[in-house]
Motif scaffolding. Structure first.
Motif, PDB file in Angstrom:
ATOM      1  N   GLN A 158      22.999 -51.109  10.891  1.00 34.18           N
ATOM      2  CA  GLN A 158      24.281 -50.472  11.183  1.00 34.18           C
ATOM      3  C   GLN A 158      24.703 -50.721  12.631  1.00 34.18           C
ATOM      4  N   HIS A 159      25.919 -50.350  12.949  1.00 31.47           N
ATOM      5  CA  HIS A 159      26.547 -50.658  14.226  1.00 31.47           C
ATOM      6  C   HIS A 159      25.713 -50.156  15.415  1.00 31.47           C
ATOM      7  N   GLY A 160      25.640 -50.991  16.426  1.00 29.64           N
ATOM      8  CA  GLY A 160      25.020 -50.624  17.684  1.00 29.64           C
ATOM      9  C   GLY A 160      23.505 -50.602  17.702  1.00 29.64           C
ATOM     10  N   CYS A 161      22.863 -50.815  16.577  1.00 29.92           N
ATOM     11  CA  CYS A 161      21.403 -50.714  16.526  1.00 29.92           C
ATOM     12  C   CYS A 161      20.747 -51.985  17.055  1.00 29.92           C
ATOM     13  N   VAL A 162      19.495 -51.858  17.454  1.00 28.68           N
ATOM     14  CA  VAL A 162      18.755 -52.959  18.075  1.00 28.68           C
ATOM     15  C   VAL A 162      17.468 -53.189  17.304  1.00 28.68           C
ATOM     16  N   VAL A 163      17.222 -54.435  16.936  1.00 26.45           N
ATOM     17  CA  VAL A 163      15.951 -54.836  16.336  1.00 26.45           C
ATOM     18  C   VAL A 163      15.357 -55.914  17.241  1.00 26.45           C
ATOM     19  N   GLY A 164      14.100 -55.754  17.606  1.00 24.07           N
ATOM     20  CA  GLY A 164      13.473 -56.630  18.581  1.00 24.07           C
ATOM     21  C   GLY A 164      13.103 -57.995  18.044  1.00 24.07           C
ATOM     22  N   GLU A 165      12.204 -58.655  18.748  1.00 24.62           N
ATOM     23  CA  GLU A 165      11.805 -60.029  18.439  1.00 24.62           C
ATOM     24  C   GLU A 165      10.658 -60.054  17.421  1.00 24.62           C
ATOM     25  N   ASN A 166      10.687 -61.110  16.593  1.00 25.45           N
ATOM     26  CA  ASN A 166       9.592 -61.400  15.656  1.00 25.45           C
ATOM     27  C   ASN A 166       9.270 -60.225  14.734  1.00 25.45           C
ATOM     28  N   CYS A 167      10.307 -59.538  14.297  1.00 26.75           N
ATOM     29  CA  CYS A 167      10.146 -58.458  13.330  1.00 26.75           C
ATOM     30  C   CYS A 167      10.349 -59.001  11.914  1.00 26.75           C
ATOM     31  N   ILE A 168       9.851 -58.255  10.929  1.00 27.17           N
ATOM     32  CA  ILE A 168      10.085 -58.555   9.517  1.00 27.17           C
ATOM     33  C   ILE A 168      10.619 -57.295   8.852  1.00 27.17           C
ATOM     34  N   LEU A 169      11.814 -57.382   8.278  1.00 26.18           N
ATOM     35  CA  LEU A 169      12.423 -56.268   7.555  1.00 26.18           C
ATOM     36  C   LEU A 169      12.601 -56.692   6.110  1.00 26.18           C
ATOM     37  N   HIS A 170      11.982 -55.945   5.199  1.00 28.03           N
ATOM     38  CA  HIS A 170      12.004 -56.310   3.788  1.00 28.03           C
ATOM     39  C   HIS A 170      13.250 -55.763   3.095  1.00 28.03           C
ATOM     40  N   SER A 171      13.435 -56.202   1.874  1.00 30.79           N
ATOM     41  CA  SER A 171      14.672 -55.910   1.148  1.00 30.79           C
ATOM     42  C   SER A 171      14.939 -54.414   1.039  1.00 30.79           C
ATOM     43  N   GLY A 172      16.203 -54.056   1.211  1.00 28.95           N
ATOM     44  CA  GLY A 172      16.623 -52.680   1.048  1.00 28.95           C
ATOM     45  C   GLY A 172      16.464 -51.808   2.277  1.00 28.95           C
ATOM     46  N   VAL A 173      15.922 -52.348   3.354  1.00 33.15           N
ATOM     47  CA  VAL A 173      15.783 -51.556   4.578  1.00 33.15           C
ATOM     48  C   VAL A 173      17.164 -51.210   5.120  1.00 33.15           C
ATOM     49  N   VAL A 174      17.317 -49.962   5.570  1.00 36.43           N
ATOM     50  CA  VAL A 174      18.541 -49.529   6.226  1.00 36.43           C
ATOM     51  C   VAL A 174      18.166 -48.980   7.597  1.00 36.43           C
ATOM     52  N   ILE A 196      25.819 -40.197  16.964  1.00 33.39           N
ATOM     53  CA  ILE A 196      26.313 -41.217  17.898  1.00 33.39           C
ATOM     54  C   ILE A 196      25.197 -41.953  18.626  1.00 33.39           C
ATOM     55  N   GLY A 197      23.953 -41.636  18.336  1.00 33.25           N
ATOM     56  CA  GLY A 197      22.851 -42.406  18.895  1.00 33.25           C
ATOM     57  C   GLY A 197      22.646 -43.714  18.143  1.00 33.25           C
ATOM     58  N   ARG A 198      21.600 -44.417  18.505  1.00 33.21           N
ATOM     59  CA  ARG A 198      21.282 -45.698  17.860  1.00 33.21           C
ATOM     60  C   ARG A 198      19.882 -45.605  17.239  1.00 33.21           C
ATOM     61  N   VAL A 199      19.470 -46.692  16.594  1.00 28.91           N
ATOM     62  CA  VAL A 199      18.064 -46.954  16.300  1.00 28.91           C
ATOM     63  C   VAL A 199      17.660 -48.151  17.145  1.00 28.91           C
ATOM     64  N   VAL A 200      16.551 -48.032  17.854  1.00 32.31           N
ATOM     65  CA  VAL A 200      16.019 -49.129  18.654  1.00 32.31           C
ATOM     66  C   VAL A 200      14.630 -49.463  18.115  1.00 32.31           C
ATOM     67  N   VAL A 201      14.495 -50.635  17.544  1.00 27.97           N
ATOM     68  CA  VAL A 201      13.230 -51.106  16.973  1.00 27.97           C
ATOM     69  C   VAL A 201      12.629 -52.124  17.932  1.00 27.97           C
ATOM     70  N   GLY A 202      11.373 -51.967  18.271  1.00 30.52           N
ATOM     71  CA  GLY A 202      10.706 -52.853  19.212  1.00 30.52           C
ATOM     72  C   GLY A 202      10.365 -54.213  18.640  1.00 30.52           C
ATOM     73  N   ASN A 203       9.501 -54.937  19.331  1.00 28.78           N
ATOM     74  CA  ASN A 203       9.073 -56.276  18.924  1.00 28.78           C
ATOM     75  C   ASN A 203       7.877 -56.204  17.964  1.00 28.78           C
ATOM     76  N   GLU A 204       7.742 -57.228  17.125  1.00 28.40           N
ATOM     77  CA  GLU A 204       6.586 -57.369  16.228  1.00 28.40           C
ATOM     78  C   GLU A 204       6.458 -56.188  15.264  1.00 28.40           C
ATOM     79  N   VAL A 205       7.579 -55.634  14.844  1.00 22.94           N
ATOM     80  CA  VAL A 205       7.574 -54.501  13.907  1.00 22.94           C
ATOM     81  C   VAL A 205       7.815 -55.024  12.500  1.00 22.94           C
ATOM     82  N   GLU A 206       7.106 -54.479  11.526  1.00 16.45           N
ATOM     83  CA  GLU A 206       7.367 -54.798  10.122  1.00 16.45           C
ATOM     84  C   GLU A 206       7.769 -53.521   9.396  1.00 16.45           C
ATOM     85  N   ILE A 207       8.850 -53.608   8.616  1.00 19.12           N
ATOM     86  CA  ILE A 207       9.403 -52.451   7.915  1.00 19.12           C
ATOM     87  C   ILE A 207       9.493 -52.782   6.431  1.00 19.12           C
TER      88      ILE A 207
END
Length: 334
Positions: A158-174, A196-207
């Motif tokens: 979603q808008h404004g959110c941050v996902v870091g480097e070398n992450c893996i997000l599987h199907s259906g993740v929101v 009005i906050g964000r989600v900030v996901v770091g590096n090397e995260v798998e979801i």
């Protein structure tokens, strides 16, 4: 295909037996055959070692005497070594750079990125080098995706959110859905509080698949570097999770809870809101965490399975526990 000495040269360890034995995949002791590399991570499986048809095995030093001439790689942690060998035999698919004709882009992407059919990327989005955006994904305005990250089909950022480097997000993740924030009128009606906050996901995260992470109400929801999240987890607004924490499937974490680094949360555990869990805590499967945990260790609050009749009998005693405690106090006073 790798010889044992080639694996040891790459990953460490010690070869026992024929270093020239070639293997092409990893397998269990039961299913392994010619050309397979099996592993023994638990001593209770050592009796199966003799019958296994594997060409070679990964074992701990204390199992070396049981090899009976079988070729092996001897390491301190066979399961960890197996994971590294499995990665070597099964690398991630090669990125195929380009934008599919059926993708809709309102932001530029680097030439090294792979954008699948039906993907939509809104304005002011930043996509890193080598990112994969799978079929049907949606990336909202102003979001940022770090280099090397891979989004499987139908992931939503979603808008404004941050996902870091070398992450893996599987199907259906929101990532970045609205947190569950409402105030209540005197007549019982609910008034939505804008998130009005964000989600900030770091590096090397798998979801894992169908996991949802809510955006913060005011501050951000934060997932630390190296976290591993299983399928169908709910992480509420303003939760903060420390680096290298692993959470198994169907866990629910209520809002504004802080979980430390290197924790492990078992499947179907529930954590109520506004708690703090310190570093290096293990929460057993099915446990309800209803107060903060301030000391590292293993915490369990669930009953082991038992026959229904036994459970009914034991629960009937539990119902009278307060009265029993009163009688004990009375006897002690006498």
């Amino acid at each position: 295909m790798f010889r044992l000495d080639e694996l040891v040269a790459r990953l460490g360890g010690e070869v026992s037996g024929d270093a020239g034995v070639a293997v092409h995949r990893v397998a269990t002791l039961d299913q392994a055959g010619e050309g397979d590399l099996a592993f023994v991570a638990n001593r209770k499986y050592l009796p199966k070692l003799r019958e296994s048809a594997a060409s070679a095995v990964i074992v701990a030093p204390d199992a070396k005497a049981l090899l009976n001439g079988r070729s092996a790689i001897v390491v301190a942690d066979p399961y960890l070594y197996f994971a590294r060998v499995a990665q070597l035999f099964n690398p991630l698919p090669v990125v195929r750079p380009g934008v599919h004709a059926l993708a809709a882009l309102a932001s530029s992407v680097p030439s090294s990125a792979e954008i699948g059919p039906g993907a939509s990327i809104e304005e002011d989005v930043e996509i890193g080098e080598g990112v994969v955006v799978g079929a049907g994904c949606h990336i909202g305005r102003g979001a940022r995706i770090g280099r090397g990250t891979r989004l499987a089909a139908r992931v939503t950022i979603q808008h404004g959110c941050v996902v870091g480097e070398n992450c893996i997000l599987h199907s259906g993740v929101v990532v970045g859905s609205d947190g569950f924030g409402f105030a209540r009128e005197k007549d019982g009606r609910w008034v939505k509080i804008p998130q009005i906050g964000r989600v900030v996901v770091g590096n090397e995260v798998e979801i894992g698949a169908n996991t949802t992470i809510d955006r913060g109400a005011l501050d951000d929801t934060v997932i630390g570097d190296g976290c591993k999240l299983d399928n169908q987890i709910q992480i509420a607004h303003n939760v903060r999770i420390g680096e290298n924490t692993a959470i198994a499937g169907c866990v629910g974490i209520a809002g504004s809870t802080t979980i430390g680094a290197r924790c492990m949360i078992g499947g179907q555990a529930g954590i109520i809101g506004h708690l703090t869990i310190c570093d290096d805590v293990v929460v057993s499967a099915g446990t309800l965490v209803s107060k903060s945990i301030t000391r590292p260790g293993v915490y369990t609050a669930s009953l082991p399975v038992q026959p229904h009749a036994d459970w009914v009998r034991n629960f009937s005693h539990l119902r009278h526990l307060d009265a029993l405690a009163g009688r004990v106090r009375s006897l002690e006073n006498q």
